[in-house]
Design an enzyme around this catalytic site. Structure first.
Site, PDB file in Angstrom:
ATOM      1  N   HIS A  66       0.867  -1.185   0.000  1.00 17.09           N
ATOM      2  CA  HIS A  66       0.000   0.000   0.000  1.00 17.09           C
ATOM      3  C   HIS A  66       0.908   1.241   0.000  1.00 17.09           C
ATOM      4  CE1 HIS A  66      -3.636  -2.041   2.158  1.00 17.09           C
ATOM      5  NE2 HIS A  66      -3.974  -1.806   0.911  1.00 17.09           N
TER       6      HIS A  66
ATOM      7  N   CYS B  78      -2.235   2.678   9.211  1.00 18.34           N
ATOM      8  CA  CYS B  78      -3.231   1.689   8.756  1.00 18.34           C
ATOM      9  C   CYS B  78      -4.443   1.648   9.686  1.00 18.34           C
ATOM     10  CB  CYS B  78      -2.627   0.290   8.716  1.00 18.34           C
ATOM     11  SG  CYS B  78      -1.275   0.097   7.574  1.00 18.34           S
TER      12      CYS B  78
HETATM   13  N1  ARG Z   1      -3.625  -7.361   6.535  1.00 19.06           N
HETATM   14  C1  ARG Z   1      -4.040  -6.142   5.926  1.00 19.06           C
HETATM   15  C2  ARG Z   1      -4.001  -6.278   4.414  1.00 19.06           C
HETATM   16  O1  ARG Z   1      -3.096  -6.894   3.907  1.00 19.06           O
HETATM   17  C3  ARG Z   1      -3.208  -5.006   6.385  1.00 19.06           C
HETATM   18  C4  ARG Z   1      -3.671  -3.683   5.877  1.00 19.06           C
HETATM   19  C5  ARG Z   1      -2.793  -2.549   6.305  1.00 19.06           C
HETATM   20  N2  ARG Z   1      -3.370  -1.299   5.981  1.00 19.06           N
HETATM   21  C6  ARG Z   1      -2.741  -0.297   5.369  1.00 19.06           C
HETATM   22  N3  ARG Z   1      -3.366   0.835   5.235  1.00 19.06           N
HETATM   23  N4  ARG Z   1      -1.535  -0.436   4.851  1.00 19.06           N
HETATM   24  O2  ARG Z   1      -4.858  -5.807   3.704  1.00 19.06           O
END
Ligand code: ARG
Length: 263
Positions: A162, A256
């Protein structure tokens, strides 16, 4: 300049599937520790004078704690999320409903996008990540709905899947980022846009140090990101280290867990 954040207590947090390289279902995670660490993050925001609203966690959605992925909110307009993996699919409508019920103007998205995980709103434009989760067509869709210029950036390292794992806003005009997470072309774009950026090392990126939240004065950041914290202090920011190691087992950090509601 107090901010308004939406958060989701990790009452149903687990690591039971793997949709990014941080997640190991065999090793799992300790939910009680995760809740305690998350409470520390929430308290840090409240101590800084920010407002925290909560959305009810839903059983069976262990990643719902990562509120940043739930939507992108700019000028009171809520661009909904559509998740790349089915395991997180129902989170999109759950977050959208929260905003709908409170009278926000919402948009149910046509294209896959994971909210503020991949959309980073600055004062003059929005930076948008693609490569692992968010479809580049969602960048266009967001631009049309939000009425803000959206600049696409390509992510190339699966650990930084991300945009918010590789870059954060310092003050709405300048950013900190880890160059290695981006394609060559996107690195050039970032250099051009942000000649004064803070460049983070691989070591700081590997503890999700770039998954930080700044209000322009204070920066809430993973405690392990030592070098980055020093550089931020040198630049005059007050650094607020938080301990979120248990949530990192799912690939998440402070940002996150935090969806900014921009009125
Ligand atoms: N386990 C989640 C995923 O892979 C973690 C998300 C983390 N969120 C973020 N905004 N980077 O989607």
């Amino acid at each position: 300049m107090p901010k308004h954040f939406l958060m989701c207590r990790p009452e149903h947090f687990t690591v039971e599937y793997a949709i990014n390289p941080w997640m190991d279902p065999e090793a799992g995670a300790d939910r009680e520790v995760a809740v305690r660490q998350w409470e520390g993050l929430k308290a840090a925001y409240e101590t800084l004078g920010h407002q925290v609203s909560l959305i009810d966690p839903v059983e069976g959605l262990p990643d719902m704690v990562f509120a940043a992925n739930g939507a992108t909110v700019v000028g009171g307009r809520v661009y909904g999320a559509r998740f790349a993996f089915p395991q997180r699919g129902p989170e999109g409508p759950a977050y959208l409903r929260w905003f709908e019920e409170r009278g926000y103007q919402v948009k149910n998205p046509e294209h896959v996008n994971e909210g503020e995980g991949d959309f980073l709103t600055l004062d003059e434009f929005v930076l948008a990540g693609t490569g692992f989760r968010t479809d580049v067509r969602a960048h266009q869709e967001a631009q049309e709905f939000l009425g803000r210029p959206v600049i696409s950036l390509s992510l190339v390292d699966p650990r930084f899947y991300h945009l918010d794992t590789a870059l954060f806003s310092l003050d709405g005009r300048n950013v900190a980022y880890y160059p290695g997470a981006f394609s060559e072309g996107s690195q050039e774009v970032l250099k051009r846009l942000f000649p004064e950026a803070v460049l983070a090392t691989a070591a700081d990126a590997e503890v999700l140090g770039l998954n930080a939240v700044s209000d322009g004065e204070h920066i809430v950041i993973n405690s392990e990101a030592g070098e980055l914290q020093l550089e931020l202090k040198r630049r005059g920011y007050e650094v607020i280290p938080v301990e979120l190691a248990e949530l990192r087992k799912a690939g998440g950090g402070p940002k996150c867990c935090t969806l900014e509601i921009r009125a």
